[in-house]
Each structure stands twice: as C-alpha cells, then as structure tokens.
Write a protein that holds these residues in place. Structure first.
Motif, PDB file in Angstrom:
ATOM      1  N   MET A 121      -2.508  -6.914   5.934  1.00 17.58           N
ATOM      2  CA  MET A 121      -3.379  -6.447   7.015  1.00 17.58           C
ATOM      3  C   MET A 121      -4.658  -7.258   6.973  1.00 17.58           C
ATOM      4  SD  MET A 121      -3.656  -3.388   9.020  1.00 17.58           S
ATOM      5  CE  MET A 121      -4.936  -3.072  10.226  1.00 17.58           C
ATOM      6  N   THR A 148     -11.619  -8.438   9.853  1.00 15.31           N
ATOM      7  CA  THR A 148     -13.004  -8.697   9.454  1.00 15.31           C
ATOM      8  C   THR A 148     -13.514  -7.530   8.610  1.00 15.31           C
ATOM      9  OG1 THR A 148     -13.197  -9.703  11.642  1.00 15.31           O
ATOM     10  CG2 THR A 148     -15.193  -9.553  10.365  1.00 15.31           C
ATOM     11  N   PHE A 149     -13.044  -6.321   8.949  1.00 11.57           N
ATOM     12  CA  PHE A 149     -13.400  -5.102   8.207  1.00 11.57           C
ATOM     13  C   PHE A 149     -14.926  -4.977   8.047  1.00 11.57           C
ATOM     14  CE2 PHE A 149      -9.055  -6.038   6.241  1.00 11.57           C
ATOM     15  CZ  PHE A 149      -8.400  -5.276   7.180  1.00 11.57           C
ATOM     16  N   GLY A 177      -9.081   3.683  11.783  1.00 10.88           N
ATOM     17  CA  GLY A 177      -8.053   3.060  12.630  1.00 10.88           C
ATOM     18  C   GLY A 177      -7.235   2.066  11.817  1.00 10.88           C
ATOM     19  N   ALA A 179      -3.228   2.803  10.704  1.00 14.03           N
ATOM     20  CA  ALA A 179      -2.220   1.817  11.120  1.00 14.03           C
ATOM     21  C   ALA A 179      -1.454   1.307   9.890  1.00 14.03           C
ATOM     22  CB  ALA A 179      -2.886   0.662  11.862  1.00 14.03           C
ATOM     23  N   ALA A 222      -2.846  -4.504  18.801  1.00 15.96           N
ATOM     24  CA  ALA A 222      -2.425  -5.027  20.098  1.00 15.96           C
ATOM     25  C   ALA A 222      -3.360  -6.134  20.592  1.00 15.96           C
ATOM     26  CB  ALA A 222      -2.385  -3.893  21.109  1.00 15.96           C
ATOM     27  N   ASP A 223      -4.660  -6.014  20.323  1.00 10.67           N
ATOM     28  CA  ASP A 223      -5.606  -7.027  20.812  1.00 10.67           C
ATOM     29  C   ASP A 223      -5.354  -8.372  20.135  1.00 10.67           C
ATOM     30  OD1 ASP A 223      -6.462  -5.602  18.474  1.00 10.67           O
ATOM     31  OD2 ASP A 223      -8.463  -6.456  18.658  1.00 10.67           O
ATOM     32  N   ARG A 226      -3.063   0.113  19.951  1.00  3.85           N
ATOM     33  CA  ARG A 226      -4.497   0.329  19.755  1.00  3.85           C
ATOM     34  C   ARG A 226      -5.073   0.810  21.075  1.00  3.85           C
ATOM     35  NH1 ARG A 226      -9.178  -3.786  17.456  1.00  3.85           N
ATOM     36  NH2 ARG A 226     -10.751  -2.158  17.520  1.00  3.85           N
ATOM     37  N   SER A 266     -13.527   1.442  16.645  1.00  3.82           N
ATOM     38  CA  SER A 266     -13.641  -0.004  16.405  1.00  3.82           C
ATOM     39  C   SER A 266     -14.839  -0.249  15.501  1.00  3.82           C
ATOM     40  CB  SER A 266     -13.822  -0.773  17.722  1.00  3.82           C
ATOM     41  OG  SER A 266     -15.128  -0.580  18.210  1.00  3.82           O
ATOM     42  N   SER A 267     -14.792  -1.358  14.778  1.00  2.10           N
ATOM     43  CA  SER A 267     -15.930  -1.704  13.917  1.00  2.10           C
ATOM     44  C   SER A 267     -17.167  -1.964  14.764  1.00  2.10           C
ATOM     45  CB  SER A 267     -15.605  -2.946  13.077  1.00  2.10           C
ATOM     46  OG  SER A 267     -14.476  -2.732  12.282  1.00  2.10           O
TER      47      SER A 267
HETATM   48  P1  ATP Z   1     -14.483  -5.577  15.633  1.00  2.00           P
HETATM   49  O1  ATP Z   1     -14.869  -4.546  16.674  1.00  2.00           O
HETATM   50  O2  ATP Z   1     -15.620  -6.055  14.785  1.00  2.00           O
HETATM   51  O3  ATP Z   1     -13.646  -6.702  16.186  1.00  2.00           O
HETATM   52  P2  ATP Z   1     -12.142  -4.107  14.822  1.00  2.00           P
HETATM   53  O4  ATP Z   1     -12.309  -2.627  14.891  1.00  2.00           O
HETATM   54  O5  ATP Z   1     -11.422  -4.779  15.949  1.00  2.00           O
HETATM   55  O6  ATP Z   1     -13.547  -4.796  14.591  1.00  2.00           O
HETATM   56  P3  ATP Z   1     -10.941  -5.897  12.970  1.00  2.00           P
HETATM   57  O7  ATP Z   1     -11.403  -6.069  11.565  1.00  2.00           O
HETATM   58  O8  ATP Z   1     -11.311  -6.915  14.005  1.00  2.00           O
HETATM   59  O9  ATP Z   1     -11.466  -4.444  13.460  1.00  2.00           O
HETATM   60  O10 ATP Z   1      -9.375  -5.614  13.029  1.00  2.00           O
HETATM   61  C1  ATP Z   1      -8.439  -5.950  12.038  1.00  2.00           C
HETATM   62  C2  ATP Z   1      -7.050  -5.580  12.555  1.00  2.00           C
HETATM   63  O11 ATP Z   1      -6.947  -4.157  12.743  1.00  2.00           O
HETATM   64  C3  ATP Z   1      -6.730  -6.197  13.931  1.00  2.00           C
HETATM   65  O12 ATP Z   1      -5.357  -6.581  13.923  1.00  2.00           O
HETATM   66  C4  ATP Z   1      -6.982  -5.063  14.884  1.00  2.00           C
HETATM   67  O13 ATP Z   1      -6.224  -5.188  16.069  1.00  2.00           O
HETATM   68  C5  ATP Z   1      -6.534  -3.848  14.067  1.00  2.00           C
HETATM   69  N1  ATP Z   1      -7.229  -2.620  14.463  1.00  2.00           N
HETATM   70  C6  ATP Z   1      -8.556  -2.424  14.487  1.00  2.00           C
HETATM   71  N2  ATP Z   1      -8.859  -1.188  14.901  1.00  2.00           N
HETATM   72  C7  ATP Z   1      -7.677  -0.564  15.158  1.00  2.00           C
HETATM   73  C8  ATP Z   1      -7.334   0.746  15.657  1.00  2.00           C
HETATM   74  N3  ATP Z   1      -8.255   1.648  15.962  1.00  2.00           N
HETATM   75  N4  ATP Z   1      -6.001   1.031  15.784  1.00  2.00           N
HETATM   76  C9  ATP Z   1      -5.066   0.100  15.482  1.00  2.00           C
HETATM   77  N5  ATP Z   1      -5.328  -1.152  15.023  1.00  2.00           N
HETATM   78  C10 ATP Z   1      -6.616  -1.487  14.865  1.00  2.00           C
END
Ligand code: ATP
Ligand code: MG
Length: 225
Positions: free
Chosen positions: A10, A13-14, A20, A24, A110-111, A136, A162-163
C-alpha cells in the motif's frame, strides 16, 4: 502446495495516514488472503512539490504508529531511503528484490488507479505485481485501458476521508479525532504538524540510529613504534 506468500503493498504519501487507508488495506488483506500488507510511505512524490509534503520521517513514524497494533501490517522505508522522487516502478522493483519468492499485490485507490497509465514505465508494472483498485468516495473506479488479468476492482467500506481534508482541519483548529488513529492525533499535536507554527518538540532525525561501519584501524608505521 505453493509456499509463496501473498504480500499487499500500500503506497501513499500518508500525510497523515487516516482510517480510509487502514480500512482499505484491512479489507483487501482479508478478502485476498494476504499474509502481510506493507505500507510504503513515499519519498518525495513526483506529483507533489516539496513545499506541500511533510518531511518523510514524520510521515513514516505516523504510519508506524497507525499500523503497530495489526500483526499483518508492516511499514517499509524503501521509498523514503531512496534519493529522488518516488515512482511506483522503483518501489515494486525494490520490494521484488527483497522478497523474490513472494507474490505482490499493489493496493491503490480509484483516483490513483485512474492515473496509472501515466505512471513511469506503466507497461512494466504489471509484471511486478497484481493491482487491486479499491473504491473511494468521490472517485469512479474503472479499469478501462488496464490489463484485465493484472487488475482487480474491489469495493471496500466507504470512508470519505482524505489527508488533504485532515491537514485543512488541523490548520483551521478543527478536530481530526476518529478520522486518523488516536496515536496519530497525538503525534500531529506533539510536532504541531499542519499548523505552520514553529514547535518546541525535539527534532525526529537525531533519533534515527545509523549503522556506520567502523573506520579501518590505522596501521602503525615503523616510525611510530
Ligand atoms: P492527499 O489528499 O494528500 O492526496 P490521500 O487521502 O489521497 O492524501 P494518499 O496518501 O494520497 O492519501 O493515498 C494513498 C493511497 O490510498 C492511494 O492509492 C489512495 O487512492 C488511497 N486512499 C486514500 N484515501 C482513501 C479512502 N478514503 N478510501 C480508499 N482509498 C483511499
Ligand atoms: Mg492522494
């Protein structure tokens, strides 16, 4: 019978890790019978500028705190210890080298799955891991253009977290309790992360133990004796 372990990866950036991510990973671990899920905090993500991302050591430590209680979760430093921007192809190559006999499953939201075709060496990724795209909220999950036999779409419990939102909440003085694990809330407070304020907490870097090979012993020259 195959003895290959099934290892989830997995990446993220965390900044900070939130529920979330954890839900997952936990859901995919159970549904795909994974032996382990390795969380891999990115070094400098190529999609984000330095100014936008907290120091890697903070993100690494928050990930360790968040995953510590789950015996199937671990954290890897491969990306934060590799200089330069993080590309998923390098993450998977390094983990493949560390775990040559195991089967890798890259878990992605999904993003990120939607962007995957634009990633560095995208066509080589499929040889290194099977990809699991998870739902997501706010993003459409589709495997259009991705190789069918190497990508599986998986619905996971919807957590609209989201982060970016967590950082904005902290900056605005709003709570992030229950969006991120309790220990991560405490860590954010201890280091005044996302506030833009200087902080009195001790720096994290000096806590890291570096193993330095001992300097070769000086061979006394004849004149010294
Ligand atoms: P940021 O808003 O800074 O981009 P983020 O919440 O998207 O942070 P990331 O560290 O960018 O978190 O995501 C790491 C992985 O976790 C990515 O594959 C992202 O799609 C997935 N992910 C993040 N938040 C969720 C969520 N709420 N549900 C499912 N997957 C998630
Ligand atoms: Mg993101």
């Amino acid at each position: 019978m195959s003895t290959r372990r099934r290892i989830g990866v997995m990446g993220g950036t965390f900044d900070p890790i939130h529920h979330g991510h954890l839900v997952a990973a936990s859901e995919v671990q159970a549904l795909f019978g994974l032996d382990q899920v390795i969380f891999v905090p990115t070094g400098q993500p190529w999609q984000k500028s330095h100014a936008e991302v907290s120091p890697a050591e903070h993100r690494y430590l928050m990930t360790v705190i968040a995953t510590a209680s789950n015996p199937r979760f671990t954290v890897s430093r491969v990306d934060i210890d590799r200089p330069g921007p993080t590309y998923t192809i390098d993450t998977l190559r390094d983990l493949r080298a560390e775990l040559p006999d195991d089967e890798l499953f890259f878990i992605t939201g999904a993003d990120a799955l939607a962007d995957i075709l634009g990633w560095k060496d995208a066509d080589l990724l499929w040889e290194l891991a099977h990809f699991i795209g998870v739902t997501r909220p706010g993003h459409h999950l589709s495997d259009k253009g991705l190789p069918e036999d190497r990508v599986t779409l998986q619905e996971v419990p919807a957590m609209a977290i989201s982060s970016t939102d967590c950082r904005a909440r902290v900056a605005d003085g709003e709570p992030v309790w229950y969006l991120v694990p309790d220990g991560v809330v405490q860590y954010i407070n201890k280091y005044c992360l996302y506030t833009g304020r200087p902080c009195g907490a001790p720096p994290v870097d000096p806590l890291r133990v570096r193993v330095i090979s001992p300097a070769p012993k000086a061979v006394p020259s004849q004149g010294d004796q």
